[in-house]
Structure formats: C-alpha cells, structure tokens
Design a protein around this motif. Sequence first.
Motif, PDB file in Angstrom:
ATOM      1  N   LYS A   1     -20.931   6.996  18.373  1.00  0.00           N
ATOM      2  CA  LYS A   1     -21.623   8.240  18.745  1.00  0.00           C
ATOM      3  C   LYS A   1     -20.550   9.203  19.278  1.00  0.00           C
ATOM      4  CE  LYS A   1     -26.234   7.463  18.490  1.00  0.00           C
ATOM      5  NZ  LYS A   1     -26.282   6.020  18.523  1.00  0.00           N
ATOM      6  N   GLU A   2     -20.660  10.467  18.908  1.00  0.00           N
ATOM      7  CA  GLU A   2     -19.585  11.370  19.310  1.00  0.00           C
ATOM      8  C   GLU A   2     -19.740  11.769  20.763  1.00  0.00           C
ATOM      9  OE1 GLU A   2     -17.907  14.570  16.395  1.00  0.00           O
ATOM     10  OE2 GLU A   2     -18.705  15.570  18.194  1.00  0.00           O
TER      11      GLU A   2
ATOM     12  N   ASP B   1     -25.186  10.543  24.460  1.00  0.00           N
ATOM     13  CA  ASP B   1     -26.091   9.603  23.771  1.00  0.00           C
ATOM     14  C   ASP B   1     -25.403   8.264  23.530  1.00  0.00           C
ATOM     15  OD1 ASP B   1     -24.372  10.464  21.840  1.00  0.00           O
ATOM     16  OD2 ASP B   1     -25.761  12.004  21.133  1.00  0.00           O
ATOM     17  N   TRP B   2     -24.709   7.774  24.545  1.00  0.00           N
ATOM     18  CA  TRP B   2     -24.113   6.447  24.468  1.00  0.00           C
ATOM     19  C   TRP B   2     -25.065   5.386  25.025  1.00  0.00           C
ATOM     20  CZ3 TRP B   2     -18.897   3.932  24.630  1.00  0.00           C
ATOM     21  CH2 TRP B   2     -18.041   4.525  23.693  1.00  0.00           C
TER      22      TRP B   2
END
Lengths: 304, 81, 233, 1040, 119
Positions: D346-347, D351-352
């Motif tokens: 995930k960049e 949103d980890w």
Amino acid sequence: MDYSIEKFLWAFLGLFIILNWGMLMSALMRRIGAKLAGRIGVPLYQPWVDLLKLMSLKTWLSHGVMYYIGPVFRLVGGVGMFLFMPVIFGIEIWSNYSFSGDLILLLYFQSFGMLGMAMGASESGSPHAAIGISRGLSQFAAVEVPMTLAVIAIAIQHQTFSFSEIMAAQQGGIMNWTLFTNPLASIAGMLAMLGAMSHSPFNLVKAPNEIPIGPPTEYHSSFLSVLRTNSAILHVVEAALFMNLFFGGADSWYMYIIKTFFVYFISVFVGMVFPRFKIEDSIRWFLKWPTAIGIIAVIVAAYW
Amino acid sequence: MDNFILTALASVLGIASIIGAYVAIHNSKLTVAIIATGIVSLVASVLFLLLAAPDVAMTEASIGSALTTAIFFFTLNKIRQ
Amino acid sequence: MGKKTLIVLLMVAMAAVLYPLYESYQGSEQLTELGQYYADNGVQDTGAANLVTSVVVTYRGLDTLGEVTILFLAASVISFFLSFKKEDRKESREIRNITEILTTASQVLIPMIYMLGVYIFVNGHLTPGGGFQGGAVIASGTLLMFLSNPDFKLSHKVIHYVESTSGVVFVLIGVLGIFMAGGFLDNRILGLGEVNTLFSAGAIPVIYTFLGLKVGTELSNVLGIFVESQNEQ
Amino acid sequence: MVGPIYIIALALGLAFFLGFFGKSLKTFSGFVMLAGLAGMTFISGQWLMAFVDGSATTQEIFTAGFKPPFSINLRMGIEEATFTFMINVIGLLGGIYLFNRLKEVGNSAMSVFIVLIMSLNVIVMTRDIFNLFVFVEIGSIATAGMIILDKTSKSLQAGLKYLLATGVISGLLLIGIIFAYYFAGSLNIDGIIAANLMASKAGAVAVFLIIAVLVLELKPFPANGWGLDVYESSNPGFGAIVSAGTATAGLFVLYKVLPMGGDAWYQYISIIGLITFVGSNLVGTQQKIANRLLGYSSIGQIGLVMTVIGLQPILGDAFAFIAFALLLNHFLAKAGLFWISGIIKKENITDWSALRKNSALLIMFVIFIFALIGFPPFPSFFGKYELIMSLISSDNIWVAVVILIGSFAEGIYMFRWLGHVLKNENSEEEVLDIPWNKFIPIVLVTVSLLAAGFYSVPFVAGANYFYFVPLAFILFLGLIDFLPAYIKNTVSIAGMGYYSWLLYPLVEGDLMRTIFFAIFMFGGILTLVVGYNKSGKREGFYPVALMMYAGLATIVTTDNMFGFFFGWELMTAGSYFLIIRGKRSKPHAYSYMLFSVAGAYLILLGFGLAHASGQTQALIALKDISVLPTLAYTLLAVGFMTKTASLGLHIWLPGAHGEAESDVSPMVSAVLLKAGVFGLMLLFLYMGEQTGDTLLFILGWVGAFTALVGNLAASFQEDAKRMLAYSSIGQLGYILFAIAMMTQLGWLAGFTYVINHFLFKAILFMVVGGIVVKAGTHNLYQMGGLIKKMPLSFLAVLIAMITMAGLPPLSGFAGKWLFYNAVILKGWYIQGVIVFFAGTIAFLYAFKLLHSIFLGQLKDNHRNLKEISPSILIPVYILIAGIFYFSAFPQDVLEPIGNMLANYFPSTLEWAADGNAVTILSNWNGNAVMIIIISMFVLVLGYLWLITGKTQKLEQFNIVYSAERPFRPETTHVSHNMFAGLNKAIGFLVAPGITNFWNNVSKMVLDFAGVVRRLYSGNGQVYAIHIIIYIVVFYLISIG
Amino acid sequence: MEYVIMTTGFALAIFGLYGLLSQKNLIKIIIGFSIFTTGINIVMVAIGYVRGGIAPILDNEGISQIAAQKSIVDPVPQALVLTSIVIGLGVTALMLAYVMKLYQDKKSLNINDYKNLKW
C-alpha cells in the motif's frame, strides 16, 4: 482519651442545653425579624411545638436507603461539630472530645453534614432538590475560601490549630480578642460566617419561605424533625465556632449564651438589610472581597 | 625545439575540443550536437597520442567516439520515429 | 534567467575548488616511485613488453575484472530493460535505400576489421591495445554489418555462449593463478617465455584473447539490442 | 578456511555462468543464484566465527602475487568479516525475498543481483582506492539496473536521476583519486594515509574530493533528493538491500578512508551526520508515502551512524560498540520494514491497517518500529544510552541534545504510522497473502534483532541479564496468546506474584521502595483480577500489561541509572500499547507517547550529567552532580513530571485515561502515575534541600496550580472517565506540592496521598469502568438512579469519594491534616490556600460523580441492569478494607514512614501513647475520631429508626414535564453543567490554554518541515545542482 | 605542452558539467556527461605524462632496456583511464536506454516533465 460514661453524659447534657438554646434563639430571631417588619411574630415556644408535631406525625414513605440515612448524616454532622469543639474554656468537663481533633477537623466536618443532606435529597429524585444541592455545594466551596484564609491567618498568628490554645490566647480582656489582635482575619471570618449561616443574602439554597425549593423539599415528618433539630444545633455551634475563634470564647455558660446570641444576631441583622444574591453573584462576591481581605490577613500575619 | 611544435599542436587541438564542446552543448539540432561530441572525443584521442599513451588513444577512438556516437544515433533515431 | 546565472556561478565555484589541484601540477621530470618500479621490473615480472598491459592485466588485474563486470552488467541490464515481447515487434524496418558504395565497401572492410580486432587483442602484450580495444573494433565491425544490410540478425544464443564461456574462463584463469602462481589473476601460470615473442608474458595473451572476445560479443549484443529496439512499437 | 577472494570468483563465475541459460531454466538459475549467495555468506560467516573465537588474525590478501603498493590487496579483519557477513546475509535474504520477481524479469537480472552483492563485499574488503572506485561504479550500475525491477514510470525517473547524480559524483572522485596518486605516489589507502596529504593545500583538496564523494554516496541531508526517489519508487525488496546493504558498505568505506584526512575531518563528518539525522527526520514528519518515509528514516539513521563515526576520537573505546549497535539495529529493522512494505503493497501509510490481519506480521512491525526509536531489549537502546553517556562525560552536551531531538523527530512520524496501523478501520474483503519466501526473511531478521539486544548487555556499564527475566516471561505469554483470556489472566497473575516474591528481598530494607513496590505489584495483581470479566481472547493484552509491570518493578528494585532507564522505557512501551487498545484512543495514545519519549530523553540527559560528574552508573551519582547541577535537576524534574502530568505537561492524560479500556484505566492511572512520583521522590531525596530550593519553590507553585486546574476541570466534565482522569491530575498536583516542601510532614502528607490516591482511584476507575461498560455510555447526564440496581458499587464509590474529599472519619482526612500542619510549618501559606480550595472543589466533583451515576431518577434503558461483575467487586472491596484499616489505625502506617523520613528531614511529628498524632501545631487521633463518629452515627440512626418506625418504599415517580420534551433532553438532567455558577465565576482558569499552546508548537514544527520539503522539487537536474552546491559549501567550510 | 592539455582537460570537464546542469533536453544532458568524463580522462592521462617520455612499450629494438626506463611515461594513470573510458561507455549506454524508455513513457525529452517523485 477516656470513653468513660461520665464524659459521655456531660456531653449529652451539653447537647441538650445547646438544642434548647438553639430553638429559643431561632424563635427570638424570628420575633425580632417580625418586629422590624411591623408584625408581632411567633410565640417563643413555637419551635418546640413544631418539633413535637413533626415527631408525632407517622409516615410510611421513604425514597430508599440514602434518603433514610441522609438526615442521619446531617445530624451527625451537627452533633459532631459540637462534640469536637470545647464548649466552655478551661472547664475540663465541658471540653467534650475536642482533644481528638482540632480546628482542621472542624473545618472539614462542616462538609460532612453538607454531604449527608446532598445525598439524601438527591436520592429523592426531585429536580428541585438537585438544583438546591448544586447551588449549595458551589456556594459552600466559595465560602470555604475566606474561611480557610481566616483560619490560616489565626494559625499563623498563634502558631497553633488547637482550640484551647487559641482561646487561651484570647483570655483577659476585650483587647486581646482575635477581633482586635487580628482584625483583617476576623472580618474575613465574619463575612465567611454569613455564607456559612446561609441567612438572607446567601440563603438562595434553602429559600424556605417563598417556593419549596432546596434540598429538604422531599423531607417530611420525622425526617424533617431530625433536620430541624440539627439546624437548631448547627446555628448555635456555628456561632460558637466563630465566637471561639474571634470573640475570645466563653468561660461560663452565661457568657456562652450572650456571645452566641450576638454572633447569630449579626448574621440575622445583615440578612434583614440585604436582598438575596443570585448564585453566581454570591460566589463571585465571596471570591472577591472576603478572599481579598483574607489574603491580606494571611500576608500581614505571616510577614509582618 | 620539438617541444614548441608539440605545444602549438596541443593548443590548436585544445581549442578545437573546446569549440566542439561548445557546439555540442549549445547547438539546437541534436544530430549536430552528437557529431560534435564525436569530434571532441576524437580530438581527445589525438591528445592522448601527444601524451605518449597509444593504448588509451586507441580505446578512446574506438569506444569513446565510435560506439558512443553510434548508440547516441540509435537513440536519436528511435526518438525521431 | 536566474537559473543559468546560478549555474554559471556554480561552475566558477567548482573551478575555484579545482584550481589548487590544477595550479599544483608542475609536470613531473621523472617517474613516480610506483611508475619507476613498473618500469624497472615490469618486464621481468610479467614478461609483457607493453607495460600498460602488464599493469592492466596482472598488477591491477582486479580492476580489469571489475571492468569486464561493468560491461557485462551494462549489457545484461540493457537486455532485460529494453527487452520486449515478441508480438509488438513490427514486421520489418523501413529500409532506407542502401547505397551501392556502402554494400561493396562493407563486404571488403568487414573481414579486414575483424582481422584487425583479433590482431589487436591477440598480441595486446606487445603492441599498444588489448582486450578492450580489440573488442571495440570487432563491435564496430558488427556495427558496420548492421548498417550495411538491414535484415542482419544477430543470434543471441551464440552471443550468450561466447560471452559466458569467455567470462567463466577468465575467472578460472584467475583462480588458477592462486594455485599455480602467486595469487589471484597472476599470469605466471604459463611460462613467461622470451620477451617480444607471441607466446610470452604467461597468461596475459590468453586473458586478453578471452577478454577481447567477451568485450566484442557484449558490445555487439548491446548494439544489437539498440537496433532491435528500433523496430519496436 | 576458504579465502575471501573466492567470494569474488564464486559470484562472478556464477554471474557469467547464468548467461548460458538465456531465457530458459528460470527456476534452476534462481537456485544457482541462491547457492552462490549462500556460498558467499558461508565464506564470510566462517571468517567471522574464526575471528570471534580468536582463532584467526587480520589477513592481507595480495592479488596478482605482488606486494600492495604495486598491486591491489584485500584485507579480511574482524571488521571486514562482520560487515561482509552482514552484506551477504542481507543479499541471501533479499535474494530469497525477490526470488519470484527476479524469475519474472529473467536470469540476467539474477546475475546483476549477485554481482551487486559481490561489489558491496569487495568495497568493504579492498584497500586500493581506484579498485574501490571501480567497484563503487559496479554497485551503482547494478543498483540503477535493479531499480527498474518493477517497471513503473516513477522507477524509470528515479533510475535516471540516480545515474545522473552518481555519474557526477564518480567523476569528481576520479579527479580526487588521480591527484591523490599524483601527490602520494601510491594508490593504496594505507600509502595515501602515510603520505599525509593534508600538509599541502592541493593535497587537502584531493583528500577533500575523495571524502566528500564518499559522504555524498551516503545521501547527506540537503543533497539526497535522488536517494529518496530510489527508496520510494524501487521494489521494496530491493529498497531493503539499498538501505541496509549499500549503506553499511558506504559507512565502512567512510570509516576506512577517514584517517586520510586527519582529525579535522572527524568533526566535519559528525556535523554532516548530525544535520542529516535531524534534517531528514524533521522533514520526514510530513511524509505520507510509506516507502519514502522509510527512505527518510534510513537516511536519518545512516546520518546518525555517520555522526558516531565522526565522534570516534571523542568516544574512544566505546566507539566500536556504539557504532556497531546502531548500525546493526538500523540494518535489521530497516530491512524488515521494507520487506513488510513489500508484502503490504500500500502506498499511503494511512491504509496500512491491513497489517492487522496477520498478527505475527503486526508484532514484527511493532518490534521494528520500537527498535528504530531505541526502546529496550533492542541494541539501539544500549547503543544510544552508551552514546549519550560518553558524549556528556566528554562534555559536548549539545551534540547529545541534537541527537535526542533528531530521534524524537523520528518518533513523531514512526508513532503516527504505528497509530494508523493499529487503529485505522479495515476494509474487510481484501486478504493479505504472504508467500513463505517473503515471510521467512522477516522472521529471521526479527529473531536476530532480539538476539543482538541480548548480546549487547556486556558492553554497557550497569546492564545485567537480570533485566531480561521478565521479558522472557512476556515472550512466553506472547506464545500462548491463542488461549482464552481467563487462563492467561491466571497465568499472568501467578507470574507477577512469583516475580514480586522473587524481587521482594531487593526492596526489603528501604521502606520507600517497599511502599511503591507494594503499590506496583499488589495494585497490578488487583487490576489484573478485574480482567476476569472480559470474555474472548484479548490478543496482545497480557504480554503488554506484564511488560508495563515488569518496567515498574525494575524501576523500584534497581540501584543503577541504566536499570532505572531500562525499566522506564519498558514501562512506557507497555503502557502505550495498553492505552491504544481503547476504541477512540489513537490521538491520545500518540500524544502520550510523544510526551513520554520527550520526558525519557530529558531523564537520559539528566542521567548523563550525573554520570559525567560521578563517573559511576549507580543512582547515588544523582546525589552531588557537579556538572551543571541546576540544569541536570531541572531536566530530571521535568522528565519525571511528564509522567505525573503536572500542569503544562498534562494534556495527554485526560484522553489517554479517559478513552482506555475499562480495566486498563485503573492500571494506568492508579499504578502508572506513581512511577513519576517515585522518580520525583528519588530526585528530591538525592538533590537535597539546599541545591534545589528555587526549583522546589517553583515546583511547589506548579503543584498547587496543577491541583487547582485539575480539580476545577474535573468538576466541569460531562464524561465520567475524563472527570476521573482530570481528578488524577489534581491529586498528583497535591502529591507534587507535598513533596516539594521537603519537610518530614510534607513527605508524610505526600506518602498518605500516594497510598490514598492508589486506593480510591483504583476503586473509582474500576467501578466507574464497570458501570460505563454496563450502562453503555460515558456521559454522566445519561446515567442516574443506579443505586437501586447496584447498591454494592454505590457503597464502594461513596467510601472512595469520602476518602478523596478528605472527610474526617476516613484516611483522606489524615492526608489533609498532615498537609495543613506541613503548610503552616513550611510557611507556604498562599499555595496552601490554593491547594485547600482545590480540595473543596474535589469534594464538589466527587459528589457530582456519586450523584449523577447513582442517585436521582433511574433511566428507563437502565431498568434491567444488574450489579457489576464480582471480578470487579472483589478487588474493590479488598481496597475498601485497605482504606478502613488505614483510617482506623493510621499510626500503624504513618509511624514507620515517619521514622524512615526522620533520617532525611528533622522530625516534627511524634505519636503520643494513646495513638494521638501530635505536632507543635495540633493533635489528631484518627482512631478516636472514627469511634466517636461511628457511635454517634449508630445512636442517631437508632433515634431516627425509633421515631419513624416502619417505612414503605416509594416507587419511582416519573417527573413528566407539562410541555413537550426540550430539544436537548440532557439539559434537563440535573448533572448537566451541574456547577454552572462556579463555572461562570471562575471557569476562565480552565480554558484550554495549554492544549492550544502544544497544538501551536506541533503545527509550527510540521509547517517548518513542509517548507523544507519543498527542497525536493522532483527535477533530476536540480538534484545534481544540489550536489554541486553541497560540495562547494562543504569545501568553503572545510578548506576554503 | 602538458600544461595546455591539462587546461583543456579541466576546461572540458567544467564545460561538460555546465552542459549537464543547464540544458533541459535529456540527450544534451547525457552529452554534457560524456564530455565531462572525457575531460576527466584527459586530465588523468596528463597527470602521468613525463616530459620527453615515450610510450611505455619496451620492445627492445631501438632503445636499450636501461635507457628506455629513464624516458618512458608513467603507465599507471593510463591503466586507470582505460577502465574509466569503458565505465563511461557503460553509464552512457544505460542512461540512453533510460532516456528511450522515458521517451516511450511520456513522449517528451524535457527533464522538467519528469517530476512525479517530489517532496
């Protein structure tokens, strides 16, 4: 440190005297008030009659445990204050249990009764009681500040918290009463007393006459009788407290009666003259003038 | 005596390489620029000869000018398409 | 135009940084101590007439090994970088008209160039030049072939085989150096032979031959990839 | 023993060999590559083992059979062996991690990969400067090749920028090398060092060029845009190799080449390192993209190691351990984090939260974050401690301060990231697939990180293995995390019981430590008992709770500064995880952590100053600090006050305690706050009266105002747990004020408050926590009349409330009485009045709490509530028994404490025969007061019961209003804005002035970071210009 | 004579660097880079030059062995330059490959268009 029955009986006798003197004094005050307002006023035996009537009323209604115990707390508060304070200076039998605590214990014991009343009333669930409690507690907190300042000023001046030493320091003539040796502290103390007595300018909390608002709204019959006995005792004991602190205490019952009457009369007299304060104004008033005087008193006592 | 000739030759070649570099950098047309780079590295290989370094001269000539220019032209050709 | 002036200013600053170096250079009258050592016993140690080759191959053999790895890296990175799937290759390149001169000249020249390349790296230890230069010449030969006939296809399989074998051989010679001679990449594993003859200077000619082959194939492979990518979409 | 030269031969042989297969046999060539990497690891590992057990000596390997100046030589010493081993391990694990990706791209990528690892090995081993240049070039071309493993447009741009930057740098390196050769006459590093080039100006410039380029290779702060792009855009698997492998090799080269420049250079390098460390961490605070954030962090950590290398002459023999500990820690943690980001893919860091799906991965992520910040059992903790100690004792305090600021900045963004991971909500559908070849490297790295922490104990003075005993137990708890909660609860209680029994002899002699030990351990067990009513598994709760208690136990039992700091950090880590479990506690846990970390660093600085003056690690060194004593004591005081949430440092407490889980709040507030108090007490005891009198006077005022503001704020709260939290601030203000008086009475009052606060706060939080869970709401105005449903909890809260307000019969009054005497004797009259007024306010909100929860009208949705679970009531009633014992027999508790304090302060309190506490001011007999009041109570109750006879309970009548319900029903509830009068009168005191202050500070820092971030404009050319500017500026400073 | 060559070497290096930093076009940047490397190579060889020296090849027809040792040029810088030229080729080839791919991606040669990675 003796728990002998004899000590207990003398204390009980003292309590009985105080109770009657309290009721008599409140009746006198009501008569004087009525006279000022052009009315005749109640006969002197009125309080006894009310008390007996209340005690005889049979009642089945209670809002629960705390409602039941509330007045007990209240009365224990009043009686406790009486017990932990020497009545007559010098005479051992009349010093009750003052050896087990001192001025600090008394200061804190005031809130004991307040707590009882608050809990009992709020158990009753009536909104009037709740409003009365929140006002009472806020005002009590505001009153405490000048009271403590006065107490600390005296403690610095006499380097002690115990009653007997303070009273001893004030013996021998008017001039070495605290009123004159430490005038600022006395003024702060007296102003605080007005709040403590919760007479007219600051009696929003109970405001018994016009609308039945305030903590005792839900109380009736025997509960109310207990509260009445306590308020009688409390008036005398409060007055006695301020007498011991500022007016040289009493070395005989005769002196005790006169001085408590005059101290109580001061608060009633002020009550007659001034209209009732709103709760924020009373708090702000207490935190402005009496506290200022109190702080000056402490500074003066400490560093001068 | 021959030192003088060598210095003269070296300075001529030096100036030539500087001009070549200038053309390579500032000329707008890419083809000319690439050729200019080739010339610069060619002149450099001659300078190496002057400095008595034949190996380096050969490398510079074959790799520096030939192959590099070739790759440049291939890239240019690809981009021109 | 602030940027340009800033950059010019920076260049002046860099010039100032480098000036002490430039100014300290008086040109040396005689060789440095290292150079003198190579001059004195370079020939006895390695047996190669061309001192540069002896330095490049034996004394600083690891650099050359690194050198070859760099070319190998460049080639393999470009191979997997510009590689593309079969399907998007165009049918054939637009063929520019190849002039007559170019085709005939290339037929004559290409074998000559290859011969020259082989010559250069075979006796790298005698004449100036060596593996790299020879390889480059071979690559330029292949370049000429690409230019002269458009549908010249370089077979990757052959390129890979030659390249890998020469690389592996080079490393093997190095390892042999440890067992049979002084150390890694030492050329005394073969007889030094007598100076100035073809079979002298121990393993240097062998190393240079394989090196030349490897560089030649790699560079032509790079050129091949660039050519093939021409006709990619 | 296989010669190190075979590393090169093996790698190159295999790389060329792989060329044979062309496009076919991908898996086979993959395994060939792994075999090669394993071989290289074996060779370097075997050398390392030989060096470790002393059977080998430093070896010089000559290539081409000639002596060094004439040919290239490699060296294999203990340093080279360790570094090559590290590089090969990361290469092997990286190879395993990238196995599939490399297979997809083709086996030429595999050969590039193995050549890259080989080039890093040779960079470490070679002693020839030109050879170093060649292999650095090989490394950069291979890296440029590897960047485009995932062909995205970003990685293409990053590759070009990388090539541009390294091209320019290597050109300048060439000039430097050739002129170094021209002056020194030899290309061998030792030859150049011997030639001492710094003598001549030109020689100095040559050395400048070489060292400046090597520094630029390590991406120093202003000129590292190109480095960051590589981290951001390349495949995270490869990012791990760059951040761990290349950086390690680059740092070793710098260490190898630095002697060339003489000692002036050491200073320049440490300054550059500092700027990089602080600068990149500061700019990192604004970063949202995960990989780029990791880039900032790794550049920062490399900067830190560079600083340590620069400080070598100052650090002396401790240098080797510190540099290696910090480097190894960065090496392992950063590799792990990159690999995890490779799995999460995930960049944006927000949103980890998908990481929570796999708890093993989550635990490893947490371990890496805490290792980076430098928390205990990790090597960086030991390294940083030793670094700060030796820095301050060689009195460059400013360097230590800047380092701590830098690692605090790193804490800012790392903990924000951790907060996102732990608390952001999770989209359900996407599942986290973790192939085995990506999981194993991470596990190996974690294990070695923990082992490294364990093995660094002998190197640090004062550290011993005993501190690891609780950690082993916590690990065991972590393993059995799958069991249901109540089993784990019993196990942890048994564990704590045994551990406290084990440690008791350590604190037996010293009464102060015994009291705190009792509070921590006994209080801990009680609060754990509350956990029995929680169902389900409660993953991760017990190891973390035990960690907090282990930290507390270590603080109390240790006798040296290192142990104290070890325990302190352990406790902070444990409590952070406890607090963050609450539903809405992400921002609060974050602010708690930042304050704690900042506080811990202040304490570390204070310890450093103490160590500098006393040269010992023992806590006694705090007694007479000769190096800047006032600064040291202020630092320590403020550091401890972050934990007691005094005014100005208190904004984290309401949120942290208010939002925590129902059984975490008592742990954190009743038990944890005492750690700060213990620290302050230790400090004041050692500081003594005369050195710190101005500090103590100020602290007195701070304590007084904290009490006032804390209690006032509590009385205006609508949220029950927030009110209790603010009340904790108030009570701790009391304690701070009491012990700041430094008299026997003051400390007696302080101890009474500590014990009382523990007792009643634990009761209040437990009961209120239970009720809040049952009633389903925090707001007081949504509760009422629960006395009918929960009489037992009402009684408990009543007793706790009376103790808190200090009403006579109960032990609270003992505190007030001691307090009064102390204030008058000490002469702090005005503060005394403020604190007394705060006491009355305490009575107000105590009553408000009681009133709005239990008394008044029972809400209809609470009709069917039952009493709170016995698992809460049992500990509560044990505590109530404690309160009654303390109230009835105050002498048994206060006399021993009084005697203990007598040998610190002049004794002003005696105990008369009949249990009457006598001071010159007054006397008080707790026992008598209790008996009198109870007997009076019974008498009056009997009297009332007599005259009323039987009463019939009145059902609750519903007070319905004539008009329709007002828009906001809660305004009719009595406890809504209960003390409006008081609020209008003195509400201004509680305006959130301090919270705004801290918000402005953080905003200012983040804006500054935002401005500096503009530097990285993304244009490759601009980055090249940055490099040239950097060189020119560095030149002007160093030589110009 | 070697002074002149040294000056040209430095001039080319600085000029190449200037080209690398100032030009917008990607190809021009790579051209600047290759000129920069060529300049440095010239400087490296110039360093090794011994006045009046001949190429370091000792074929023993003409000059006798001993006499030759006096007048040959220092072979070490030449060996180094050999390597750096090939490195220059490798890097340039890689850069050009990158440029081709970048062009394919965004159809522009201006370096300012490639700014996705910032802050």
